[in-house]
Design a protein around this motif. Structure first.
Motif, PDB file in Angstrom:
ATOM      1  N   THR A 218       0.846  -1.210   0.000  1.00 32.18           N
ATOM      2  CA  THR A 218       0.000   0.000   0.000  1.00 32.18           C
ATOM      3  C   THR A 218       0.879   1.257   0.000  1.00 32.18           C
TER       4      THR A 218
ATOM      5  N   MET B 170     -14.850  -7.146   5.746  1.00 36.64           N
ATOM      6  CA  MET B 170     -15.754  -6.727   6.823  1.00 36.64           C
ATOM      7  C   MET B 170     -16.259  -7.949   7.570  1.00 36.64           C
TER       8      MET B 170
ATOM      9  N   ARG C 196     -16.894 -10.767  10.624  1.00 38.97           N
ATOM     10  CA  ARG C 196     -16.075 -11.564  11.542  1.00 38.97           C
ATOM     11  C   ARG C 196     -14.700 -11.881  10.994  1.00 38.97           C
TER      12      ARG C 196
ATOM     13  N   GLY D 203      -2.599  -1.208  10.397  1.00 36.38           N
ATOM     14  CA  GLY D 203      -2.178  -1.024   9.001  1.00 36.38           C
ATOM     15  C   GLY D 203      -2.281   0.428   8.567  1.00 36.38           C
TER      16      GLY D 203
ATOM     17  N   MET E  79       0.464   2.414  10.195  1.00 40.50           N
ATOM     18  CA  MET E  79       1.793   2.146   9.635  1.00 40.50           C
ATOM     19  C   MET E  79       1.952   2.815   8.274  1.00 40.50           C
TER      20      MET E  79
HETATM   21  C1  HEM Z   1      -2.809  -1.596   4.666  1.00 40.40           C
HETATM   22  C2  HEM Z   1      -2.687  -2.696   5.374  1.00 40.40           C
HETATM   23  C3  HEM Z   1      -3.628  -3.890   5.311  1.00 40.40           C
HETATM   24  C4  HEM Z   1      -4.598  -4.213   4.390  1.00 40.40           C
HETATM   25  C5  HEM Z   1      -5.006  -3.432   3.139  1.00 40.40           C
HETATM   26  C6  HEM Z   1      -5.189  -5.471   4.824  1.00 40.40           C
HETATM   27  C7  HEM Z   1      -6.230  -6.110   4.161  1.00 40.40           C
HETATM   28  C8  HEM Z   1      -6.765  -7.329   4.568  1.00 40.40           C
HETATM   29  C9  HEM Z   1      -7.838  -8.007   3.881  1.00 40.40           C
HETATM   30  C10 HEM Z   1      -8.556  -7.501   2.638  1.00 40.40           C
HETATM   31  C11 HEM Z   1      -8.083  -9.160   4.555  1.00 40.40           C
HETATM   32  C12 HEM Z   1      -9.146 -10.215   4.180  1.00 40.40           C
HETATM   33  C13 HEM Z   1     -10.490  -9.812   4.789  1.00 40.40           C
HETATM   34  C14 HEM Z   1     -11.657 -10.580   4.231  1.00 40.40           C
HETATM   35  O1  HEM Z   1     -11.468 -11.528   3.473  1.00 40.40           O
HETATM   36  O2  HEM Z   1     -12.819 -10.223   4.547  1.00 40.40           O
HETATM   37  C15 HEM Z   1      -7.164  -9.222   5.670  1.00 40.40           C
HETATM   38  C16 HEM Z   1      -7.124 -10.252   6.589  1.00 40.40           C
HETATM   39  C17 HEM Z   1      -6.226 -10.317   7.630  1.00 40.40           C
HETATM   40  N1  HEM Z   1      -5.332  -9.333   8.013  1.00 40.40           N
HETATM   41 FE1  HEM Z   1      -5.022  -7.582   7.070  1.00 40.40          FE
HETATM   42  N2  HEM Z   1      -4.574  -5.874   5.982  1.00 40.40           N
HETATM   43  C18 HEM Z   1      -3.626  -4.947   6.319  1.00 40.40           C
HETATM   44  C19 HEM Z   1      -2.789  -4.960   7.427  1.00 40.40           C
HETATM   45  C20 HEM Z   1      -2.760  -5.959   8.379  1.00 40.40           C
HETATM   46  C21 HEM Z   1      -1.913  -5.962   9.559  1.00 40.40           C
HETATM   47  C22 HEM Z   1      -0.938  -4.825   9.929  1.00 40.40           C
HETATM   48  C23 HEM Z   1      -2.166  -7.134  10.232  1.00 40.40           C
HETATM   49  C24 HEM Z   1      -1.583  -7.682  11.511  1.00 40.40           C
HETATM   50  C25 HEM Z   1      -0.493  -7.247  12.093  1.00 40.40           C
HETATM   51  C26 HEM Z   1      -3.169  -7.863   9.468  1.00 40.40           C
HETATM   52  C27 HEM Z   1      -3.663  -9.100   9.821  1.00 40.40           C
HETATM   53  C28 HEM Z   1      -4.641  -9.784   9.115  1.00 40.40           C
HETATM   54  C29 HEM Z   1      -5.121 -11.119   9.486  1.00 40.40           C
HETATM   55  C30 HEM Z   1      -4.614 -11.990  10.657  1.00 40.40           C
HETATM   56  C31 HEM Z   1      -6.121 -11.451   8.556  1.00 40.40           C
HETATM   57  C32 HEM Z   1      -6.949 -12.734   8.500  1.00 40.40           C
HETATM   58  C33 HEM Z   1      -8.249 -12.526   9.291  1.00 40.40           C
HETATM   59  C34 HEM Z   1      -9.147 -13.757   9.266  1.00 40.40           C
HETATM   60  O3  HEM Z   1      -9.012 -14.594   8.369  1.00 40.40           O
HETATM   61  O4  HEM Z   1     -10.026 -13.851  10.135  1.00 40.40           O
HETATM   62  N3  HEM Z   1      -3.508  -7.109   8.367  1.00 40.40           N
HETATM   63  N4  HEM Z   1      -6.384  -8.096   5.669  1.00 40.40           N
END
Ligand code: HEM
Length: 235
Positions: free
Chosen positions: A37, A159, A161, A170, A173
């Motif tokens: 990003t 969005m 759960r 994020g 950062m």
């Molecule tokens: C600009 C930064 C970030 C973006 C654009 C982003 C975007 C996303 C997206 C689109 C998903 C999938 C959500 C879905 O399918 O509904 C996701 C899942 C996830 N993200 Fe991020 N994320 C970012 C930063 C982070 C950070 C900094 C962390 C942790 C330190 C993180 C941890 C996770 C985890 C653990 C999942 C899986 C959640 C699950 O499956 O229940 N993300 N993220």
């Protein structure tokens, strides 16, 4: 959150395979997403010097040039926030989100979806829907100024759960990194041509051509940079 789930399932989170799994999942989901990003955001700013200049003016007014941008400054930098939001609109890191599965039969917009169906949400198309966004392909942080983007659907973090638990971290950062880069350095494109914004393929959507740019310390920031990193030649 992952620790809570594993503890609920009585899985020993102190075991090394478990810790390694946790570390991998946090590292993978938390690092590439933010760094990509930042890269997309900087590429857009290089192609839109007016937006870069406007962000710089805001930073100078709020933070000044005597110290580095800090986390506590971020809420006072609305234009920087608009840049991040516009970057996430045009370049969502997970264009189809993660695959989800319907836990029960349901009907959405006239489509019957049986239980157990794999669902992909095409946010890339949603974010560029001309019925919602004026000139959807244009990078324009101004479209979010003064709360103007409110009520328009954007899901760069998913969005519900299974939405991203790292959203707040994020955004901070990306804001700190992008803001600091703009505050401390002068930026130019490598040549006269615009930065190539083609999308590559990967787990998180990368730039097809990794960003290359020219940069050098801003004269006003040299005392701060010198004190921090011992940079000697800033001219
Ligand atoms: C600009 C930064 C970030 C973006 C654009 C982003 C975007 C996303 C997206 C689109 C998903 C999938 C959500 C879905 O399918 O509904 C996701 C899942 C996830 N993200 Fe991020 N994320 C970012 C930063 C982070 C950070 C900094 C962390 C942790 C330190 C993180 C941890 C996770 C985890 C653990 C999942 C899986 C959640 C699950 O499956 O229940 N993300 N993220």
């Amino acid at each position: 959150m992952i620790f809570i789930i594993l503890n609920t399932l009585h899985i020993d989170t102190s075991s090394s395979p478990c810790q390694s799994l946790l570390q991998q999942s946090i590292l993978q989901t938390g690092t590439d997403t933010s760094s990509s990003t930042i890269e997309w955001g900087m590429a857009e700013l290089l192609n839109h010097p007016n937006a870069m200049a406007k962000a710089r003016v805001e930073l100078d007014e709020v933070v000044g040039t005597g110290r580095l941008l800090e986390e506590a400054d971020l809420p006072s930098l609305p234009y920087l926030q608009c840049i991040i939001t516009e970057t996430l609109r045009l370049h969502p890191i997970a264009p189809l989100l993660a695959p989800h599965e319907s836990s029960a039969a349901c009907s959405i917009a006239g489509y019957d979806i049986p239980a157990g169906t794999m669902l992909l949400v095409n946010i890339h198309t949603m974010h560029r829907d001309a019925r919602v966004w004026e000139e959807p392909a244009r990078f324009s942080p101004e479209r979010f100024e003064g709360g103007r983007g409110e009520g328009k659907w954007m899901l760069p973090f998913g969005m519900g759960r299974r939405g991203c638990p790292g959203e707040a971290l994020g955004v901070k950062m990306v804001g700190l990194a992008l803001g600091t880069l703009v505050q401390c350095f002068e930026w130019r494109r490598v040549g006269d041509e615009e930065v190539d914004m083609a999308e590559g393929s990967g787990l998180t959507m990368p730039m097809a051509v990794p960003l290359e740019a020219l940069y050098w310390p801003r004269a006003e920031m040299t005392p701060v940079l010198r004190a921090l990193f011992g940079i000697i030649n800033c001219s």
